[in-house]
Design an enzyme around this catalytic site. Sequence first.
Site, PDB file in Angstrom:
ATOM      1  CG  ASN B 423      -2.057   1.322   1.598  1.00  0.00           C
ATOM      2  OD1 ASN B 423      -1.736   2.038   0.186  1.00  0.00           O
ATOM      3  ND2 ASN B 423      -2.762   0.871   2.294  1.00  0.00           N
ATOM      4  CG  ASP B 424       2.297   3.081   3.890  1.00  0.00           C
ATOM      5  OD1 ASP B 424       1.013   3.485   3.103  1.00  0.00           O
ATOM      6  OD2 ASP B 424       2.437   2.868   5.065  1.00  0.00           O
ATOM      7  CB  VAL B 425       6.169   0.647  -0.952  1.00  0.00           C
ATOM      8  CG1 VAL B 425       6.335   0.198  -0.095  1.00  0.00           C
ATOM      9  CG2 VAL B 425       5.253  -0.770  -1.910  1.00  0.00           C
TER      10      VAL B 425
END
Lengths: 96, 496
Positions: B423-425
């Site tokens: 997600n964050d990446v």
Amino acid sequence: MDFISILSIFVLACFVGYFVVWSVTPALHTPLMSVTNAISSVIVVGALIAAATAGSPSSKWLGLAAVALASVNIFGGFAVTQRMLSMYKKRERKDG
Amino acid sequence: MGEAAAHAQPAWVLLAYLIAGVCFILALRGLSSPESSRRGNFTGMIGMAIAVVTTLVVHAPRFSGAPDEYLHGSNFDFTTAGEIAIAILLGAGIGLVTARKIQMTAMPQLVAAFHSLVGMAAVLVGAAAYLNPEAFGIAVRVTPIASPSFVNIFPVSRIEMGLGVAIGAITFSGSVIAFLKLNGNMSGKPILLPLRHFINLGTLLAILLLIAYFTQDQSPWVFGVITALSFIIGFLLIIPIGGADMPVVISMLNSYSGWAAAAMGFTLHNSAMIITGALVGSSGAILSYIMCRAMNRSFISVIAGGFGAVASGGEAAAIDRPYKRGSAEDAAFLMAQAEQVIIVPGYGMAVAQAQHAVREMADLLKAKGVTVKYAIHPVAGRMPGHMNVLLAEANVPYDEVFELEDINSEFAQTDVAYVIGANDVTNPAARTDKSSPIYGMPVLDVEKARTCLFVKRSMGGVGYAGIDNELFYRDNTMMLLGDAKKMTEEIVKALG
């Protein structure tokens, strides 16, 4: 060995470490951690000296405990690294 | 009677330890490619065997009396030898069983646990050296006239010993906290004590001052307080660090365990330990640096902790925004039509144990003539290289797996990006939104692919960093809501 020769070994080894570790492929960073774990347990050398030397029973027992802990790391570290490395395989080119 | 004389060791012993050290260098050197890595690991084992056997021969357990004789003679102490053998066998058994049983998803915890053992071993060896310094050749016996003789530890050795024990203790308690957080026994949320920077710096300073004082006064209380404070500071340093920063923490502790070994190597004048310590210390430091760079965080800000504690105050309402939802059949159709599919795995894939299903899916796609590649962000997973191991476990060939820099430009020419458990990446806010906590972090440009398939359990959850992802609401994004493994298996069914 006097302090300066030991310091020389240390400083040079830091440089060797720096270059060797940068050349490790990122895909193998997890095995790198587990194998560094295993080799840093070379501290077992100190533990063995403490455990084997007569003179102080408490020192001996501390040494024996350290031998056991370091052994977990040595055997566990190398074995789990071997297990991981054996999983890395290249593409089979039979479909070619 | 100088220091050098007390440390005198036969030349072959020095040479043997040096060879062990070189073996360890070669072990790391082997990791530059998967082909040479197995040989490298084997070289490491040989190095360890050389170090252990040399030590056992030189310091064969014997009853006090004839210090200059090795092995031979009747003074060999079989009881102690037996006890050492039992200690080694006990450790070997535990280690081998753990290494065989451990799940690859649990590697971060295992590594943290192993770090704690190195730290504890360093503390124990330091304590043993303090209690019996003559055995380690770091002291002289002083016999003043008309008073009992006492053992005087060399001042340099006291500093080395103090540092070794302090770093070892920090490694131990820090790794225990890291283990508890990674293993889920303790919340990944940072625990922030009031005045924590003040307390931490004060404690560190106290430890350093006490080590300096240790050179003047070798009484047990000094040694004891140094050890106790170091255990406490290791604990205090790690509790404020949030789950998202664990890849840095685990690398940092790796580094500490190396410096602890090096400090003990200085105490014992042992080149194998010093070389290894320097190698491991630099290895951990470099990995920490790579992890920090991959998150665009400074090392100081990671150490200071608190990341992820104050997550997304105003963005909680974002969940109501419209998004496109797709089924497994839609996904299968899109991917089967594609020329190139890039799979972006994250920790969620590991949690769902979906890596085998992903590989099956990739095999089917390849059979249909689709090019399949994998893109790995350096901080995907919870330790450096974690995703690569999980994919390797699922028999994904390593030459299909690419690092961020090598593949990021390819998304623009890719038909489908299949994001699973990451997600964050992938969050474009890292490039565009200056107010985002992850602003500046290099991300995978998955939104540049013609279609982005995003496998996610539900729309509600946020990433590890606790922030919403703009990507979910884009026109070219299709959300595949469900368990990562089940969803991938359904796609496999639809493809087959």
